[in-house]
Design an enzyme around this catalytic site. Structure first.
Site, short mmCIF file in Angstrom:
data_model
loop_
_atom_site.label_atom_id
_atom_site.label_comp_id
_atom_site.label_asym_id
_atom_site.label_seq_id
_atom_site.Cartn_x
_atom_site.Cartn_y
_atom_site.Cartn_z
N GLU A 476 45.49 49.87 55.95
CA GLU A 476 44.22 49.12 55.98
C GLU A 476 44.02 48.43 57.33
OE1 GLU A 476 43.80 46.72 52.47
OE2 GLU A 476 43.94 48.45 51.15
N GLU A 553 47.10 54.12 48.04
CA GLU A 553 47.32 52.86 47.30
C GLU A 553 46.32 52.79 46.18
OE1 GLU A 553 48.13 49.42 49.83
OE2 GLU A 553 47.17 48.17 48.30
C1 GAL Z 1 45.83 46.06 49.47
C2 GAL Z 1 46.89 45.93 50.53
C3 GAL Z 1 48.23 45.55 49.94
C4 GAL Z 1 48.06 44.43 48.97
C5 GAL Z 1 47.08 44.83 47.91
C6 GAL Z 1 46.90 43.77 46.83
O1 GAL Z 1 44.56 46.06 49.98
O2 GAL Z 1 47.03 47.12 51.23
O3 GAL Z 1 49.11 45.17 50.96
O4 GAL Z 1 47.61 43.31 49.65
O5 GAL Z 1 45.84 45.05 48.54
O6 GAL Z 1 45.92 44.14 45.94
#
Ligand code: GAL
Length: 868
Positions: A476, A553
């Site tokens: 991100e 993710e």
């Molecule tokens: C994502 C991020 C992770 C964590 C997650 C929590 O956007 O890549 O590191 O923060 O959110 O929801």
């Protein structure tokens, strides 16, 4: 404390791994050989590494000695004049306020958890600061012809290292492995060599989650001969794995070409040719083959390289289901003397990403069923530990998980060894930010000066691992939205490709619009990683034609283990809503989130929704759930006192939440039948009952023996879907039971019973990650039970612990995200009836007794025998 072990460590040549506690008989032989070698070297006036008493041949092979024990440590200001210059004062570092510690070490984890700590609760609400480490060691004349290095697997963060007062270097990145050459400043005459390490984690916040502080990974002293194999420049990989159609076998078999790129550095004593022998053994130590190459030796200062190929047939292939590893040994000799020897585990596998069909492993279409993991080891903080890592991976393996994303940084090298041997596909990630920051003092400040070196070191260190299937250059990254993203992506991808062309490079992105995403626009990525945004999955192949995709993710659902709130059916609750403070106070005031899979961060979704979206789209190679295990920091949706995450499928103590069984029912081959919640409610209360199951076509629920009807998944009942069935049951004290049927035959039964007050403790011992090596741990899960032996799910106790015998209490954890008591406290409460006690045995084999006391609990003494 470990005197025998320390002797052992100074003597044993380490090609792999750590030392066992016991001094084994071959060590004594090696002592004799060494004494002889030293004697001989004295006679012939040479400084030999070791010399075979019978043949007189010299062995210069690299020694890698663990340098973890007996460091002196101090946090805060030090008398640097004394520390650096007053050797007699430093002979007794305790007089300067130093304490003895063994590495890996995280000083922040002992706390206190405090709202005022500058890391904030996003960083775990634990202190940072500046820490000093001191270690002295001696070398002998015998070492003076060797190339001596110190290697750090990782230090969080901004480390500086001095040897005998000379600055060796500094390294801001808290996750990278690095080494320094020591020779110019070493004493070989028996005088002490004094290492000082300064660790600066005072500028906070510098991360979006808890990273710990200190030398939190292993440290090694490496002694290389005059001419040696440069392990980070050398690499070995297999290509053109061909897989004959041999499905009738219980394992996949294939042929491969093993490529070797060998780099020798240093000075060759003579120009006599070098002989390079490659030997391959299978997992049972049977020799599979041997190959000899010759290389003409160059004079000192010239780098010798050898590129060769080795065709191999009838290999057992590596996969997560069957992580079959061979051992490759490279021996370099010159006139029969051993110049260097190197061993590496290697698996043979073939994979490819496909724009339409996702991912293929060894010719078979395979969904990547992964989780993201931070380096968080519960009561140890971020101090890497074999047993802790093994336990995490074992739990995930049993869930059916086949992949890990090392969010968002290079992991400890030991983790990758375990992924190779236990069978996980790995996405090895480099950065959470580039030039644009995410927190005030983060790595963006060092990115310009260090990113090339850090990324190159990561790839060189990790490319030998069979488990790694892709490199992620960032998570991100804010440069997605800035044109600099194009330049930086191209630069980083080129850096990776210059060192490894066998794996695709991706970035985990959020922007799905092709015109707005500068990282994608670079055209440099091999694989498009997208985080969240499941409703846009179908637009991806249109927006990025012919690309390969992975859900880098997913999820970010929120749960507290053992907490059940009857949410409205069919509604997902997104958090936080409004201000976090207001939200937290308005709900329950105990900083918990319900463990039904109904709650998610507003950018995420439920586990079921996210998996459905990936499962039903063949073009998406797989998923990485945020996260496998809860970690300190990022306690969305709550403010302090919440101090750890709610995202895990498993809590921070290593206790599974209910949703673990959802994944197990979908991802694994194990038969699953899981009922939630517990059965302790108020009379007449309507309780949402959920059941996860597989390998059955029907389930039937019984309350106190009375059937509440048969059901199956996706049978159209409100609240059900293809992943679980649910009932709303008016509570009656007693037993709730579910029976699974396959073709009308009962195949599995699970029940929960109403429990009364706790009266005793039951202990489950996990020794699966205990090898009998210094630092290994034993995990004890405690469950409160009532008089009848029912698990108590809702009535906790403050327990008092102590240990007798050959072991030390390391810490206790209950997985509750707002627990503020230190993990190292000897009194610790259960959470929803459970907690986990972590114990460190002090010998390879022996026993200890854990004594447990608590109000209304019969005092327990649990004897544990450990070691083989
Ligand atoms: C994502 C991020 C992770 C964590 C997650 C929590 O956007 O890549 O590191 O923060 O959110 O929801």
């Amino acid at each position: 404390m470990f005197s025998r072990l320390q002797i052992d460590m100074h003597l044993k040549k380490v090609l792999y791994g750590r030392q066992r506690f016991t001094l084994q008989s071959w060590h004594s032989r090696s002592i004799c050989l060494r004494l002889l070698a030293i004697l001989l070297s004295g006679i012939i006036g040479l400084h030999l590494s070791s010399c075979d008493a019978v043949t007189g041949k010299v062995d210069y092979s690299t020694e890698k000695v663990l340098l973890d024990s007996n460091w002196a440590f101090h946090v805060g200001a030090v008398d640097s004049l004394k520390l650096f210059n007053d050797t007699s004062a430093m002979d007794k570092p305790e007089n300067l306020g130093f304490q003895q510690v063994d590495l890996p070490h995280d000083w922040s984890i002992t706390g206190p958890f405090d709202k005022g700590n500058p890391a904030g609760n996003q960083g775990g609400a634990l202190p940072g600061g500046i820490g000093w480490y001191f270690k002295s060691f001696t070398l002998t004349e015998n070492d003076s012809l060797k190339n001596i290095c110190i290697a750090f697997d990782g230090i969080y963060r901004k480390s500086k290292v001095w040897l005998n007062g000379h600055l060796l270097g500094e390294r801001p990145n808290g996750f990278i492995s690095f080494e320094y050459t020591l020779n110019p400043y070493l004493n070989f005459d028996g005088r002490q060599n004094r290492l000082i390490v300064r660790v600066d984690n005072s500028e906070q916040p510098n991360s979006r989650w808890y990273c710990g502080s200190g030398i939190n990974r292993d440290v090694w002293l490496i002694k290389r001969g005059p001419l040696y194999i440069n392990q980070s420049e050398s690499y070995f990989y297999s290509s053109t794995v061909s897989i004959p159609n041999n499905r009738q076998r219980e394992y996949a078999q294939g042929s491969a070409t093993l490529h070797q790129h060998l780099v020798l550095n240093g000075a060759s004593a003579t120009v006599k040719p070098l002989e390079i022998k490659l030997t391959l053994w299978d997992a049972l130590q049977h020799k599979v083959g041997e190959k000899v190459e010759r290389l003409s030796a160059q004079n000192s200062g010239v780098i010798n390289t050898l590129d060769a190929e080795w065709p191999l047939n009838n290999l057992r292939l590596w996969s997560p289901a069957q992580p079959y590893l061979y051992t490759l040994q490279i021996e370099v000799t010159q006139e029969g003397n051993m110049v260097d020897r190197y061993r590496q585990k290697i698996g043979f596998r073939h994979f490819r990403f496909d724009s339409q069909n996702g991912f293929y492993l060894n010719g078979e279409s395979t969904k990547i069923k992964g989780v993201c993991l931070h380096s968080d080891f519960g009561v140890l903080g971020t101090a890497y530990n074999y047993s802790a890592m093994h336990r995490q991976l074992k739990l995930l393996k049993e869930m059916g998980c086949n992949a890990i994303r090392t969010a968002h940084n290079p992991p400890a090298p030991g983790m990758l060894d375990l992924c190779d041997s236990m069978g996980f596909l790995v996405m090895d990630e480099a950065f959470d930010m580039w030039e644009k920051k995410k927190t005030k003092f983060d790595y963006s400040r060092d990115f310009k000066a260090w990113h090339r070196k850090d990324l190159e070191d990561q790839i060189k260190r990790d490319r030998r691992h069979t488990s790694i299937i892709c490199w992620s250059i960032g998570n991100e990254i804010r440069e997605q939205f800035d044109t600099s993203g194009i330049r930086l992506t191209r630069e980083l991808v080129a850096l990776v490709k210059a060192l490894d062309t066998t794996r695709p490079v991706l970035s985990a992105m959020t922007e799905t619009h092709p015109d707005k995403n500068n990282i994608a626009k670079s055209g440099a990525l091999d694989l498009m990683g997208f985080n969240y945004k499941i409703d846009q999955y179908d637009s991806l192949p249109i927006n990025f034609p012919n690309s390969c995709f992975i859900a880098s993710e997913t999820v970010s659902a929120l749960e507290t283990r053992g907490v059940y709130k009857n949410e409205p059916k069919d509604t997902i609750v997104y958090m936080p809503v409004g201000s976090q403070q207001k939200f937290a106070n308005n709900t329950n005031g105990d900083w918990t989130v319900s463990a039904y899979d109904k709650v998610a961060a507003y950018w995420g979704t439920t586990h079921e929704n996210a998996w459905r979206a990936v499962k039903n789209r063949p073009f998406i190679a797989g998923t990485f759930v945020w996260t496998g295990i809860d970690y300190l920091g990022e306690p969305v949706p709550f403010p302090f006192p919440a101090r750890s995450s709610y995202y895990g499928i498993i809590d921070q103590a290593g206790l599974v939440k209910d949703v673990y069984y959802f994944y197990q029912s979908e991802w694994s081959d194990s038969a699953v039948l899981h009922l939630l919640p517990h059965w302790n409610w108020g009379k007449g209360q309507h309780v949402d009952v959920w059941c996860y199951y597989n390998q059955a076509d029907m389930v039937e629920l019984f309350l106190n023996g009375k059937s509440l009807g048969k059901r199956h998944k996706a049978d159209g009942q409100k609240g059900d879907n293809e992943f679980h069935v649910s009932w709303q049951v008016p509570f009656l004290l007693g037993t709730l039971k579910v029976v699974a049927y396959q073709k009308g035959k009962a195949v599995k039964t699970t029940e929960v019973k109403t429990a009364s007050a706790p009266s005793r403790v039951k202990v489950d011992v996990d020794l699966s990650g205990f090898r009998g090596v210094s630092g290994d741990l034993c995990y004890l899960t405690l469950q409160l039970e009532d008089e009848q032996g029912n698990s108590v799910p809702d009535n906790d106790r403050l327990l008092q612990f102590d240990i007798n015998g050959q072991a030390k209490l390391v810490g206790i954890n209950n997985g509750y995200q707002a627990e503020l008591r230190s993990f190292q406290s000897e009194q610790y409460p259960t959470w929803k009836g459970k907690c986990v006690v972590v114990v460190r045995p002090e010998t390879a084999k022996g026993s200890f007794t854990l004594n447990v006391k608590g109000q209304g609990i019969s005092t327990g003494a649990f004897k544990v025998n450990f070691g083989k």
